[in-house]
Design an enzyme around this catalytic site. Structure first.
Site, PDB file in Angstrom:
ATOM      1  N   ARG A 190     -10.877 -17.267 -11.291  1.00 44.38           N
ATOM      2  CA  ARG A 190     -10.101 -16.750 -10.158  1.00 44.38           C
ATOM      3  C   ARG A 190      -9.141 -15.655 -10.630  1.00 44.38           C
ATOM      4  O   ARG A 190      -8.940 -14.650  -9.933  1.00 44.38           O
ATOM      5  CB  ARG A 190      -9.339 -17.899  -9.483  1.00 44.38           C
ATOM      6  CG  ARG A 190      -8.725 -17.506  -8.150  1.00 44.38           C
ATOM      7  CD  ARG A 190      -8.195 -18.694  -7.380  1.00 44.38           C
ATOM      8  NE  ARG A 190      -7.033 -19.310  -8.033  1.00 44.38           N
ATOM      9  CZ  ARG A 190      -6.431 -20.420  -7.610  1.00 44.38           C
ATOM     10  NH1 ARG A 190      -6.898 -21.064  -6.543  1.00 44.38           N
ATOM     11  NH2 ARG A 190      -5.394 -20.909  -8.245  1.00 44.38           N
ATOM     12  N   LYS A 246      -4.471 -13.827  -6.040  1.00 44.35           N
ATOM     13  CA  LYS A 246      -3.218 -14.458  -6.439  1.00 44.35           C
ATOM     14  C   LYS A 246      -2.411 -13.380  -7.163  1.00 44.35           C
ATOM     15  O   LYS A 246      -2.426 -13.284  -8.386  1.00 44.35           O
ATOM     16  CB  LYS A 246      -3.509 -15.671  -7.328  1.00 44.35           C
ATOM     17  CG  LYS A 246      -2.574 -16.833  -7.052  1.00 44.35           C
ATOM     18  CD  LYS A 246      -3.060 -18.123  -7.605  1.00 44.35           C
ATOM     19  CE  LYS A 246      -1.920 -19.068  -7.898  1.00 44.35           C
ATOM     20  NZ  LYS A 246      -1.010 -19.388  -6.820  1.00 44.35           N
TER      21      LYS A 246
HETATM   22  N1  PXG Z   1      -2.431 -21.523  -1.324  1.00 42.26           N
HETATM   23  C1  PXG Z   1      -1.551 -20.715  -1.937  1.00 42.26           C
HETATM   24  C2  PXG Z   1      -0.991 -19.574  -1.200  1.00 42.26           C
HETATM   25  C3  PXG Z   1      -1.204 -20.956  -3.279  1.00 42.26           C
HETATM   26  O1  PXG Z   1      -0.347 -20.153  -3.902  1.00 42.26           O
HETATM   27  C4  PXG Z   1      -2.646 -22.900  -3.250  1.00 42.26           C
HETATM   28  C5  PXG Z   1      -2.975 -22.583  -1.940  1.00 42.26           C
HETATM   29  C6  PXG Z   1      -3.309 -24.059  -3.919  1.00 42.26           C
HETATM   30  O2  PXG Z   1      -4.225 -23.587  -4.899  1.00 42.26           O
HETATM   31  P1  PXG Z   1      -4.594 -24.439  -6.190  1.00 42.26           P
HETATM   32  O3  PXG Z   1      -5.590 -23.609  -6.906  1.00 42.26           O
HETATM   33  O4  PXG Z   1      -3.328 -24.619  -6.982  1.00 42.26           O
HETATM   34  O5  PXG Z   1      -5.152 -25.724  -5.717  1.00 42.26           O
HETATM   35  C7  PXG Z   1      -1.762 -22.066  -3.941  1.00 42.26           C
HETATM   36  C8  PXG Z   1      -1.398 -22.361  -5.356  1.00 42.26           C
HETATM   37  C9  PXG Z   1       3.951 -22.238  -8.215  1.00 42.26           C
HETATM   38  C10 PXG Z   1       2.547 -22.590  -8.030  1.00 42.26           C
HETATM   39  O6  PXG Z   1       4.399 -22.240  -9.357  1.00 42.26           O
HETATM   40  C11 PXG Z   1       1.864 -22.189  -6.897  1.00 42.26           C
HETATM   41  C12 PXG Z   1       0.554 -22.519  -6.765  1.00 42.26           C
HETATM   42  C13 PXG Z   1      -0.084 -23.239  -7.722  1.00 42.26           C
HETATM   43  C14 PXG Z   1       0.606 -23.640  -8.846  1.00 42.26           C
HETATM   44  C15 PXG Z   1       1.935 -23.316  -9.000  1.00 42.26           C
HETATM   45  O7  PXG Z   1       4.614 -21.966  -7.232  1.00 42.26           O
HETATM   46  N2  PXG Z   1      -0.061 -22.105  -5.634  1.00 42.26           N
END
Ligand code: PXG
Length: 308
Positions: free
Chosen positions: A75, A174
């Site tokens: 990703r 991201k």
């Molecule tokens: N939607 C958004 C907008 C995100 O930023 C997710 C869904 C979930 O994705 P994953 O791959 O984690 O299942 C995210 C993920 C942080 C932090 O430090 C943010 C995320 C993941 C890990 C840490 O704020 N966002």
């Protein structure tokens, strides 16, 4: 110094003081070199800072194993490709560097942040004037949500900040430009909620600020499709697999606030949160107002997947 900076300095030194002889100042990996946290620096001319021009990933390790490292790195590479940024080195090399950083910091259950910036350049948007992308690996103790959230479920609100239009800035990237989510998070926090639900420009359910959303009704699980304008969460994919393996139907369909309000269960998925129940949206109780059986089953299955 801002009060936030002061608080974070205070907590840094409290952390060092409490850990005694072995002061836990984790090393940060920049372009393959390990630096003490205090000495880990990049240029103020880096376009990652100047314009949010870069990409990132948030990952977790459990007992020394990084959960779905390959998927996160793929990703990251896709996000970079989408902004025409070439990450130096290969996926395999970065995989090795992530483990090397965890080992150097003697961390087994960790939060891992990967950041790739455009690099330093001249003032002005042109990314072609940046020559040295910075590849940063931060590993730290994972700060978990309170147990109470998992036992009793979260209350969330729908916020007025619309998720980025995919034709403007795709939520599948991201990127270091997370202001869309931060504005939504601020709205949520002002309403007393740690997570907030974002709709897309069509008024369909998109996702939360850092988590994907799932609804359950009559035993069937639904979640917005990628073309609703969401991040393809690694946890989302894992939970869809787990639910299907357990014989449940999972639909990726467009959802509205109506579907949210009449859901029997709601849960969120994300690297930090894992699987977390939602029991109230916009002040309305969801289902019985308690975490539902399918949510609890998936929490158990996800726990098993990551810990065994
Ligand atoms: N939607 C958004 C907008 C995100 O930023 C997710 C869904 C979930 O994705 P994953 O791959 O984690 O299942 C995210 C993920 C942080 C932090 O430090 C943010 C995320 C993941 C890990 C840490 O704020 N966002």
């Amino acid at each position: 110094m801002s009060s936030t900076a002061a608080t974070s300095r205070a907590s840094d030194s409290a952390e060092r003081a409490s850990s005694g002889a072995k002061a836990m100042s984790y090393k940060v990996n920049i372009n393959g070199t390990l630096f003490d946290k205090e000495d880990a620096r990049i240029s103020v001319y880096d376009h990652g800072l100047l314009y949010g021009d870069g990409v990132f990933e948030g990952l977790r390790s459990y007992s020394g194993r990084v959960f779905r490292l390959r998927e996160h790195l793929e990703r990251l590479w896709d996000s970079a490709r989408a902004i025409a940024l070439t990450i130096p080195g290969t996926i395999e090399e970065l995989e090795e560097q992530v483990y090397a950083t965890l080992r150097a910091n003697q961390l087994t259950d960790a939060y891992i942040r990967l950041v790739v910036t455009r690099g330093s350049g001249s003032l002005g948007l042109d990314p072609n004037r940046c020559s040295n992308p910075q590849v940063i690996i931060i590993t730290d103790k994972i700060s978990l949500y309170p147990d109470e959230y998992y036992q009793n479920g979260l209350a969330i609100v729908t916020v007025s900040t619309i998720r980025n239009h995919p034709a403007s800035l795709s939520p599948r990237i991201k990127s270091l430009n997370y202001l869309n989510n931060i504005l939504a998070k601020i709205e949520g926090l002002q309403a007393g909620c740690v997570e907030a639900l974002m709709l897309n420009v069509k008024g369909e359910v998109a996702e939360c600020t850092g988590d994907n959303i799932f609804l359950v009704r009559d035993g069937v699980i639904s979640t917005p499709p990628l073309d609703a304008g969401i991040l393809e969460g690694v946890t989302r994919d894992a939970v869809i697999e787990l639910a299907r393996e357990s014989g449940r139907e999972v639909r990726e369909v467009s959802l509205t606030k109506h579907d949210v309000y009449i859901a029997h269960e709601i849960f969120l998925t994300g690297t930090a949160a894992e699987v977390i129940p939602v029991v109230k949206v916009d002040g309305r109780p969801i289902g019985t107002g308690k975490p539902g059986p399918i949510t609890l089953d998936l929490i158990k299955r996800f726990h098993k997947l990551t810990r065994e």
